[in-house]
Structure formats: structure tokens, C-alpha cells
Enzyme design. Structure first.
Site, short mmCIF file in Angstrom:
data_model
loop_
_atom_site.label_atom_id
_atom_site.label_comp_id
_atom_site.label_asym_id
_atom_site.label_seq_id
_atom_site.Cartn_x
_atom_site.Cartn_y
_atom_site.Cartn_z
N LYS A 147 -21.70 -14.62 -17.69
CA LYS A 147 -21.80 -16.09 -17.56
C LYS A 147 -23.26 -16.54 -17.49
CE LYS A 147 -19.50 -16.47 -13.65
NZ LYS A 147 -19.11 -15.08 -13.37
N ARG A 207 -14.25 -21.99 -8.31
CA ARG A 207 -13.82 -20.61 -8.12
C ARG A 207 -12.48 -20.53 -7.39
NH1 ARG A 207 -19.36 -18.35 -8.24
NH2 ARG A 207 -19.32 -16.09 -8.27
N ARG A 264 -27.55 -4.13 -12.48
CA ARG A 264 -28.23 -5.39 -12.77
C ARG A 264 -29.52 -5.55 -11.95
NH1 ARG A 264 -25.03 -11.05 -12.66
NH2 ARG A 264 -24.73 -10.66 -10.43
N ARG A 276 -29.98 -8.00 -6.48
CA ARG A 276 -29.37 -8.95 -5.55
C ARG A 276 -28.67 -8.19 -4.43
NH1 ARG A 276 -25.96 -13.27 -9.06
NH2 ARG A 276 -24.49 -12.87 -7.35
N ARG A 301 -16.04 -9.18 -4.25
CA ARG A 301 -16.16 -10.28 -5.21
C ARG A 301 -15.08 -10.19 -6.28
NH1 ARG A 301 -22.13 -9.21 -6.81
NH2 ARG A 301 -21.99 -10.92 -8.30
P1 AMP Z 1 -22.86 -16.09 -8.37
O1 AMP Z 1 -24.33 -16.17 -8.53
O2 AMP Z 1 -22.12 -17.10 -9.20
O3 AMP Z 1 -22.32 -14.68 -8.57
O4 AMP Z 1 -22.54 -16.48 -6.85
C1 AMP Z 1 -23.04 -15.69 -5.78
C2 AMP Z 1 -22.24 -15.94 -4.53
O5 AMP Z 1 -22.38 -17.31 -4.12
C3 AMP Z 1 -20.74 -15.74 -4.65
O6 AMP Z 1 -20.37 -14.37 -4.52
C4 AMP Z 1 -20.24 -16.59 -3.48
O7 AMP Z 1 -20.47 -15.95 -2.25
C5 AMP Z 1 -21.17 -17.79 -3.55
N1 AMP Z 1 -20.60 -18.82 -4.45
C6 AMP Z 1 -21.11 -19.22 -5.66
N2 AMP Z 1 -20.33 -20.16 -6.21
C7 AMP Z 1 -19.31 -20.36 -5.35
C8 AMP Z 1 -18.15 -21.20 -5.36
N3 AMP Z 1 -17.88 -22.00 -6.41
N4 AMP Z 1 -17.31 -21.14 -4.30
C9 AMP Z 1 -17.56 -20.33 -3.25
N5 AMP Z 1 -18.61 -19.50 -3.18
C10 AMP Z 1 -19.49 -19.50 -4.22
#
Ligand code: AMP
Length: 216
Positions: free
Chosen positions: A14, A89, A128, A161, A172
Site C-alpha cells: 500500500k 481498518r 522492511r 519500524r 497485525r
Molecule cells: P500502518 O503504517 O498503516 O501499518 O499503521 C501502523 C499502525 O498504526 C497500525 O498497526 C495501527 O496500530 C495504527 N493504525 C494505523 N491506521 C489505523 C486505523 N485506521 N485504525 C486503527 N489503528 C491504526
């Protein structure tokens, strides 16, 4: 109007596709993960609240997440389109987005769903490396930077990360199947869903997505 959602499990690509779409179509890239990471880096109250949750791979509560998205989508630069990456999400988030889209007259027009098998997701996420400054993404085998450990784009030192470890990845992924995957049916029902195979190489995925977006 290109009011887009990018959807898919962690590691589907993504973020990589979002950067390409942002450059080509000049759409504001709204990544809730990036927004939360910026809050954590700044040490804000919100950052402190979400830090533990994010590092262990859990989801931030819906209400908090929807609030920051609504504020962001209401800004003037989203009037001519936007691209959401990592939001919604959960079903309550998708419902809240539908409601706020109507309220601010910026409804979602298309959902790009990128899929990828679990084993490949795990390989991608654990290998990553990311640039904490500009957000560019690399992989220790597939997508190595020109100079080991250094971002090609801005020269910053690459990091792993905190949530890109095996335990957080498992959390996740199970959260994805439990809470996010049901959104595929939600958007299919509304005729907004477009599926892409995330294993065909990022350039090929990009070409397929661009073809769809140019046709709109
Ligand atoms: P990402 O960078 O999209 O992988 O997001 C990293 C982390 O941020 C996720 O594993 C969640 O802990 C939190 N997060 C990001 N977007 C959301 C969302 N829409 N709802 C809830 N938690 C989120």
C-alpha cells in the site's frame, strides 16, 4: 473525482503504491499510520496514548482514529481528491467515513484492494527498512538502497519500524483478518471495490492501478 482508499494486509505494498499514485495524480496521501508515527515522534499527548498500542501491533481506538481523519479530510487540499492509506481498518471506521464523506461532501469513489499471501507478507515485513524522514520503504533483499542503510531519496539513516517484528506482525495480521478483511464485502456491495494482485511486482501493480485511475 478520485477519492480513493488503499486497502490490503500489512506488507501488501500500500505504502509503495501510495507514493507512486501521489506523484502521478497529485492526490494528498493520508496515511493514518504516518500521522500516528509523527505524533509519537513529536511526543504529543496523542503520541503517548497510541505508542504502546502501535508498537505491539494493535489497532488504535476507532473514535480517536476517525477524529484525526475527519479533521484531515476537511482541509482544503482534499477538495479535489484524496487517497486514504491504512484507513478505514474496521467496520465502524468505514461507517464513520461514509457518514463524514456525506457531511463534508467528499464521499469515497473507489477502493483499491491489494492482496498478497501470508508467507510473502511476513517475509516483506520482517525485511522492511524505512526512512523515518521521508517515509520511503526498502527491503533488505528485494529493494536495497544504493548505499547500505541510507535512504536514496533524502540521505537519512534507515530504520526498522518497532512494529515490524514477528510478534507484532502476527498481531497485525490477525487484526487484519478479524477487523479489516470484512470491509472487502462492505465496499463490494457498494460497487466501489477493485482488486489487485500484490505479487506481480510493484511496477506491474502500479501500471494496473494507473490504468484504472486514468480510466475514471
Ligand atoms: P500502518 O503504517 O498503516 O501499518 O499503521 C501502523 C499502525 O498504526 C497500525 O498497526 C495501527 O496500530 C495504527 N493504525 C494505523 N491506521 C489505523 C486505523 N485506521 N485504525 C486503527 N489503528 C491504526
Amino acid at each position: 473525482m478520485l477519492n480513493i482508499i488503499l486497502m490490503g494486509p500489512p506488507g501488501a505494498g500500500k505504502g509503495t503504491q501510495a507514493v507512486k499514485i501521489e506523484q502521478e495524480f497529485s492526490l494528498p496521501h493520508i496515511s493514518t499510520g504516518d500521522m500516528f508515527r509523527a505524533e509519537m515522534a513529536s511526543g504529543s499527548e496523542l503520541g503517548k496514548t497510541v505508542k504502546e498500542i502501535i508498537n505491539r501491533g494493535d489497532l488504535v481506538p476507532d473514535e480517536l482514529t476517525c477524529e484525526i481523519v475527519k479533521a484531515r479530510l476537511s482541509q482544503p487540499d482534499c477538495a479535489n481528491g484524496y487517497m486514504l492509506d491504512g484507513f478505514p481498518r474496521t467496520l465502524p471506521q468505514a461507517e464513520a467515513l461514509e457518514k463524514m464523506g456525506k457531511e463534508i461532501n467528499r464521499p469515497v469513489t473507489m477502493v483499491i484492494n491489494v492482496s498478497c499471501p501470508d508467507e510473502e507478507l511476513k517475509r516483506r515485513i520482517t525485511g522492511r527498512r524505512v526512512c523515518p524522514k521521508c517515509g520511503a520503504s526498502y527491503h533488505i533483499i528485494d529493494m536495497r538502497p544504493k548505499k547500505e542503510g541510507v535512504c536514496d531519496l533524502c540521505g537519512s539513516e534507515l530504520i526498522q519500524r518497532k512494529d515490524d517484528n514477528l510478534a507484532s506482525f502476527d498481531t497485525r495480521l490477525s487484526n487484519y483478518y478479524k477487523s479489516t478483511a470484512p470491509l472487502i464485502a462492505f465496499y463490494k456491495e457498494r460497487g466501489l471495490l477493485f482488486d489487485f494482485d500484490g505479487t506481480i511486482g510493484s511496477e506491474n501493480v502500479k501500471n494496473e492501478i494507473f490504468a484504472l485511475l486514468r480510466g475514471k
